[in-house]
Design a protein around this motif. Sequence first.
Motif, mmCIF file in Angstrom:
data_model
loop_
_atom_site.group_PDB
_atom_site.id
_atom_site.type_symbol
_atom_site.label_atom_id
_atom_site.label_comp_id
_atom_site.label_asym_id
_atom_site.label_seq_id
_atom_site.Cartn_x
_atom_site.Cartn_y
_atom_site.Cartn_z
ATOM 1 N N GLY A 12 0.777 -1.221 0.000
ATOM 2 C CA GLY A 12 0.000 0.000 0.000
ATOM 3 C C GLY A 12 0.814 1.280 0.000
ATOM 4 N N ARG A 13 2.154 1.175 -0.134
ATOM 5 C CA ARG A 13 2.985 2.377 -0.081
ATOM 6 C C ARG A 13 3.308 2.940 -1.464
ATOM 7 N NH1 ARG A 13 5.634 3.484 4.558
ATOM 8 N NH2 ARG A 13 5.866 5.505 3.539
ATOM 9 N N GLY A 14 2.787 2.321 -2.514
ATOM 10 C CA GLY A 14 2.981 2.858 -3.849
ATOM 11 C C GLY A 14 4.242 2.330 -4.527
ATOM 12 N N ARG A 15 4.526 2.892 -5.688
ATOM 13 C CA ARG A 15 5.636 2.426 -6.523
ATOM 14 C C ARG A 15 6.352 3.630 -7.115
ATOM 15 N NH1 ARG A 15 2.686 -0.096 -9.963
ATOM 16 N NH2 ARG A 15 2.596 -2.000 -8.721
ATOM 17 N N VAL A 16 7.687 3.517 -7.270
ATOM 18 C CA VAL A 16 8.510 4.602 -7.795
ATOM 19 C C VAL A 16 9.439 4.043 -8.867
ATOM 20 C CG1 VAL A 16 10.414 6.191 -7.250
ATOM 21 C CG2 VAL A 16 8.450 6.010 -5.697
ATOM 22 N N ARG A 38 15.050 1.474 4.671
ATOM 23 C CA ARG A 38 15.014 1.584 6.134
ATOM 24 C C ARG A 38 13.632 1.972 6.635
ATOM 25 N NH1 ARG A 38 20.505 5.172 7.125
ATOM 26 N NH2 ARG A 38 22.026 3.581 6.483
ATOM 27 N N SER A 39 12.951 2.818 5.875
ATOM 28 C CA SER A 39 11.661 3.332 6.341
ATOM 29 C C SER A 39 10.483 2.470 5.909
ATOM 30 C CB SER A 39 11.459 4.758 5.812
ATOM 31 O OG SER A 39 11.386 4.754 4.389
ATOM 32 N N GLY A 40 10.746 1.395 5.138
ATOM 33 C CA GLY A 40 9.642 0.578 4.644
ATOM 34 C C GLY A 40 8.736 1.355 3.721
ATOM 35 N N GLY A 41 9.342 2.128 2.832
ATOM 36 C CA GLY A 41 8.591 2.994 1.928
ATOM 37 C C GLY A 41 8.061 2.272 0.709
ATOM 38 N N VAL A 255 4.662 10.408 -2.651
ATOM 39 C CA VAL A 255 4.166 9.118 -3.146
ATOM 40 C C VAL A 255 2.926 8.692 -2.373
ATOM 41 C CG1 VAL A 255 4.713 6.669 -3.407
ATOM 42 C CG2 VAL A 255 6.430 8.388 -3.990
ATOM 43 N N SER A 256 2.932 8.908 -1.062
ATOM 44 C CA SER A 256 1.758 8.550 -0.250
ATOM 45 C C SER A 256 0.533 9.338 -0.685
ATOM 46 C CB SER A 256 2.045 8.813 1.232
ATOM 47 O OG SER A 256 3.102 8.009 1.688
ATOM 48 N N THR A 257 0.721 10.617 -0.981
ATOM 49 C CA THR A 257 -0.395 11.448 -1.443
ATOM 50 C C THR A 257 -0.915 10.962 -2.783
ATOM 51 O OG1 THR A 257 0.509 13.371 -0.288
ATOM 52 C CG2 THR A 257 -1.088 13.792 -2.036
ATOM 53 N N CYS A 258 -0.003 10.655 -3.703
ATOM 54 C CA CYS A 258 -0.412 10.173 -5.030
ATOM 55 C C CYS A 258 -1.106 8.825 -4.937
ATOM 56 C CB CYS A 258 0.797 10.065 -5.962
ATOM 57 S SG CYS A 258 1.538 11.645 -6.406
ATOM 58 N N GLY A 265 -3.211 1.223 -9.873
ATOM 59 C CA GLY A 265 -2.142 1.479 -10.833
ATOM 60 C C GLY A 265 -2.651 1.423 -12.250
ATOM 61 N N GLY A 266 -1.767 1.758 -13.169
ATOM 62 C CA GLY A 266 -2.094 1.682 -14.579
ATOM 63 C C GLY A 266 -2.129 0.249 -15.048
#
Length: 277
Positions: A12-16, A38-41, A255-258, A265-266
């Motif tokens: 649930g943290r998105g993709r970059v 480290r932050s589990g992003g 990323v969290s906002t998006c 996702g697409g």
Amino acid sequence: MVVTRRAPGAPGRGRVLFLHGLSNSSTVWDACVEQGRRSGGPELWAADLPWRGRSVARWSARGDLVPYLGDALRAVPGGAGVVVAHSMGANVLMEFLGRRIEAGRDPFTEFGVRGMVLVAPFYRRTAEEFDWASLAHSVDTMAPLIAEGIRVHAGDRVPAATRRHLAERIRDWVGPYGWMRFFEIYLRTPALRLGRFTVPCLVLAGADDFAAPPAEGRALADALPDAEFRLLPGCGHFLMIERARQFAALLDRFVSTCSAARPNGGPGPGFPWEHDR
């Protein structure tokens, strides 16, 4: 071109997807990737593009490099998510999206792009803003900019004289053709129809950037319909290295906002974890 998943990310943290600039490589994002781990992003992907390092000479004389962006975006399963692009990478990304829009397509849905982070981009609002002095400045700052990249990567381990020597060698590998591929795209920025860039954007600039003036990043953010501009003090063109923790925090928030605004996702073409062209 190789696109690799660098960190699995938390659910649930998105993709970059990270895109580097001229004569760099995906290693330019290492500090940011480590912060994300480290932050589990978000899930992190990075592209090694044809204009990386010594590969520049192999593609620069062939002409148009913009279509390679389509390969990079397609290589991320489930859609690219938030695309983070640095320097020339940001300009190639905008040019690619602009061409798709001009062709009557919606590239944001097509490639699953939920947002963009444009890091130290080059941008001018009008063609009249380009003159001989701006061209000369771009050529003259090329080797110092490469030397700056070596410095922020290696710190004091590489003496200043060695950095200058290495920077001049890399500049010569890039050559006039490689530099022209960049400047041609820069020259086209006034023609970008930025009003049609429908995803949220974050434009980041380093206050001490002598190559991509922060004022150009601010002007770009002003021209985009949904953009925030952030100026990071005490750093230059490679702010994702010099201010890795702050950069990662800004990216994670964006990323969290998006991801919250666009939960799905697409379409994503379903490539395996690496795409090699």
